[in-house]
Design a protein around this motif. Sequence first.
Motif, PDB file in Angstrom:
ATOM      1  N   MET A   1      70.581  83.989  14.143  1.00 52.29           N
ATOM      2  CA  MET A   1      70.202  82.640  14.218  1.00 52.29           C
ATOM      3  C   MET A   1      70.589  81.866  12.966  1.00 52.29           C
ATOM      4  SD  MET A   1      67.559  81.303  16.240  1.00 52.29           S
ATOM      5  CE  MET A   1      67.504  80.418  17.082  1.00 52.29           C
ATOM      6  N   GLN A   2      70.512  82.576  11.963  1.00 49.91           N
ATOM      7  CA  GLN A   2      70.840  81.940  10.722  1.00 49.91           C
ATOM      8  C   GLN A   2      72.331  81.548  10.722  1.00 49.91           C
ATOM      9  OE1 GLN A   2      69.609  84.218   7.491  1.00 49.91           O
ATOM     10  NE2 GLN A   2      69.380  82.483   6.247  1.00 49.91           N
ATOM     11  N   LYS A   3      73.113  82.357  11.369  1.00 49.93           N
ATOM     12  CA  LYS A   3      74.536  82.073  11.442  1.00 49.93           C
ATOM     13  C   LYS A   3      74.780  80.828  12.263  1.00 49.93           C
ATOM     14  CE  LYS A   3      78.529  84.867  11.812  1.00 49.93           C
ATOM     15  NZ  LYS A   3      79.176  85.967  12.293  1.00 49.93           N
ATOM     16  N   SER A   4      74.081  80.679  13.337  1.00 51.02           N
ATOM     17  CA  SER A   4      74.275  79.506  14.166  1.00 51.02           C
ATOM     18  C   SER A   4      73.744  78.260  13.455  1.00 51.02           C
ATOM     19  CB  SER A   4      73.636  79.725  15.529  1.00 51.02           C
ATOM     20  OG  SER A   4      72.343  79.337  15.597  1.00 51.02           O
ATOM     21  N   LYS A   5      72.660  78.400  12.681  1.00 49.96           N
ATOM     22  CA  LYS A   5      72.128  77.283  11.917  1.00 49.96           C
ATOM     23  C   LYS A   5      73.126  76.889  10.827  1.00 49.96           C
ATOM     24  CE  LYS A   5      67.884  75.773   9.970  1.00 49.96           C
ATOM     25  NZ  LYS A   5      66.605  76.065   9.513  1.00 49.96           N
ATOM     26  N   LEU A   6      73.735  77.860  10.240  1.00 51.93           N
ATOM     27  CA  LEU A   6      74.738  77.601   9.205  1.00 51.93           C
ATOM     28  C   LEU A   6      75.966  76.924   9.818  1.00 51.93           C
ATOM     29  CD1 LEU A   6      75.587  77.984   6.239  1.00 51.93           C
ATOM     30  CD2 LEU A   6      76.531  80.182   6.915  1.00 51.93           C
ATOM     31  N   ASN A   7      76.346  77.371  11.000  1.00 52.68           N
ATOM     32  CA  ASN A   7      77.481  76.761  11.696  1.00 52.68           C
ATOM     33  C   ASN A   7      77.170  75.322  12.074  1.00 52.68           C
ATOM     34  OD1 ASN A   7      79.096  78.957  11.478  1.00 52.68           O
ATOM     35  ND2 ASN A   7      78.583  79.786  13.508  1.00 52.68           N
ATOM     36  N   LYS A   8      75.934  75.076  12.539  1.00 52.08           N
ATOM     37  CA  LYS A   8      75.544  73.711  12.900  1.00 52.08           C
ATOM     38  C   LYS A   8      75.555  72.819  11.664  1.00 52.08           C
ATOM     39  CE  LYS A   8      72.577  74.485  16.859  1.00 52.08           C
ATOM     40  NZ  LYS A   8      71.237  74.381  17.387  1.00 52.08           N
ATOM     41  N   THR A   9      75.050  73.334  10.572  1.00 54.40           N
ATOM     42  CA  THR A   9      75.024  72.569   9.335  1.00 54.40           C
ATOM     43  C   THR A   9      76.450  72.266   8.875  1.00 54.40           C
ATOM     44  OG1 THR A   9      73.028  73.762   8.722  1.00 54.40           O
ATOM     45  CG2 THR A   9      74.077  72.518   7.007  1.00 54.40           C
ATOM     46  N   LEU A  10      77.306  73.264   8.941  1.00 55.57           N
ATOM     47  CA  LEU A  10      78.704  73.054   8.545  1.00 55.57           C
ATOM     48  C   LEU A  10      79.391  72.064   9.488  1.00 55.57           C
ATOM     49  CD1 LEU A  10      79.898  76.629   7.512  1.00 55.57           C
ATOM     50  CD2 LEU A  10      79.547  74.656   6.049  1.00 55.57           C
ATOM     51  N   LEU A  11      79.058  72.178  10.805  1.00 55.87           N
ATOM     52  CA  LEU A  11      79.644  71.248  11.775  1.00 55.87           C
ATOM     53  C   LEU A  11      79.182  69.822  11.495  1.00 55.87           C
ATOM     54  CD1 LEU A  11      81.369  70.911  14.316  1.00 55.87           C
ATOM     55  CD2 LEU A  11      79.265  71.226  15.639  1.00 55.87           C
ATOM     56  N   ILE A  12      77.930  69.633  11.243  1.00 53.98           N
ATOM     57  CA  ILE A  12      77.391  68.297  10.956  1.00 53.98           C
ATOM     58  C   ILE A  12      77.992  67.779   9.642  1.00 53.98           C
ATOM     59  CG2 ILE A  12      75.292  67.031  10.359  1.00 53.98           C
ATOM     60  CD1 ILE A  12      73.825  68.791  12.366  1.00 53.98           C
ATOM     61  N   PHE A  13      78.060  68.655   8.665  1.00 56.98           N
ATOM     62  CA  PHE A  13      78.660  68.270   7.380  1.00 56.98           C
ATOM     63  C   PHE A  13      80.135  67.888   7.575  1.00 56.98           C
ATOM     64  CE2 PHE A  13      80.710  69.428   3.321  1.00 56.98           C
ATOM     65  CZ  PHE A  13      80.091  68.506   2.506  1.00 56.98           C
ATOM     66  N   SER A  14      80.850  68.665   8.367  1.00 62.57           N
ATOM     67  CA  SER A  14      82.269  68.379   8.625  1.00 62.57           C
ATOM     68  C   SER A  14      82.430  67.073   9.377  1.00 62.57           C
ATOM     69  CB  SER A  14      82.901  69.511   9.444  1.00 62.57           C
ATOM     70  OG  SER A  14      82.891  70.708   8.733  1.00 62.57           O
ATOM     71  N   ILE A  15      81.584  66.843  10.377  1.00 62.48           N
ATOM     72  CA  ILE A  15      81.652  65.590  11.149  1.00 62.48           C
ATOM     73  C   ILE A  15      81.320  64.415  10.235  1.00 62.48           C
ATOM     74  CG2 ILE A  15      80.555  64.314  13.032  1.00 62.48           C
ATOM     75  CD1 ILE A  15      80.364  66.949  14.558  1.00 62.48           C
ATOM     76  N   THR A  16      80.345  64.582   9.380  1.00 58.40           N
ATOM     77  CA  THR A  16      79.967  63.511   8.444  1.00 58.40           C
ATOM     78  C   THR A  16      81.116  63.226   7.492  1.00 58.40           C
ATOM     79  OG1 THR A  16      77.684  64.312   8.551  1.00 58.40           O
ATOM     80  CG2 THR A  16      78.210  62.771   6.789  1.00 58.40           C
ATOM     81  N   ILE A  17      81.741  64.241   6.972  1.00 55.47           N
ATOM     82  CA  ILE A  17      82.877  64.053   6.061  1.00 55.47           C
ATOM     83  C   ILE A  17      84.031  63.411   6.828  1.00 55.47           C
ATOM     84  CG2 ILE A  17      84.615  65.276   4.709  1.00 55.47           C
ATOM     85  CD1 ILE A  17      82.423  66.095   3.127  1.00 55.47           C
ATOM     86  N   PHE A  18      84.252  63.896   8.087  1.00 48.96           N
ATOM     87  CA  PHE A  18      85.328  63.333   8.903  1.00 48.96           C
ATOM     88  C   PHE A  18      85.086  61.849   9.146  1.00 48.96           C
ATOM     89  CE2 PHE A  18      86.937  62.281  13.160  1.00 48.96           C
ATOM     90  CZ  PHE A  18      88.297  62.434  12.914  1.00 48.96           C
TER      91      PHE A  18
END
Length: 181
Positions: A1-18
């Motif tokens: 779960m932690q991996k999916s939470k980390l992926n979601k955080t990275l995805l949100i961070f990437s979308i925000t940066i994008f």
Amino acid sequence: MQKSKLNKTLLIFSITIFLACCFLFFFLYRGVKSNVEMSKESQVALDKEILRREEVKKFNDSFKSIEQDKTLFETHFAQSSDIVPFLNTIEKMAESVNIKAEVSFVEVSKDNTGLVVEMKDTGNFEGVYKFLTLLENSPYELEFTSIEMHSVPADELMKNKKNIKVNTWEAIFKIKLISFI
């Protein structure tokens, strides 16, 4: 779960940066587009200014050309208020062919259309003849009313005690200056 939470955080961070990069791109694109339009407007204004300066330069050149033509035109006419330049021109012509010219009579013609000048010229035949040719080709419009040309006898020269060569000619020109305003 932690991996999916980390992926979601990275995805949100990437979308925000994008999205931030897209916003920055559009902001800079709009600035560049505005600068290009200002540059085009400045180029048009510069081209107009260059054309205006070229027109002013052409005008100045044509004005100088007209000024030279005006000066040349005025040398063909003697002013009624100042005939001295005309008389000086005649005297310079006489000096250029080494003869002596004396203006003996100046009068405005009776019909006010010209100036009548009578002059006595003394010198060798060649000089007197060249002077006559110079008068005919002068920039002024002249009409020769009368020309009297004769050789001066040696005894007359001795009688007047003039230090003049024996081969002396004398001419009396009566000229009407037609180019007289």
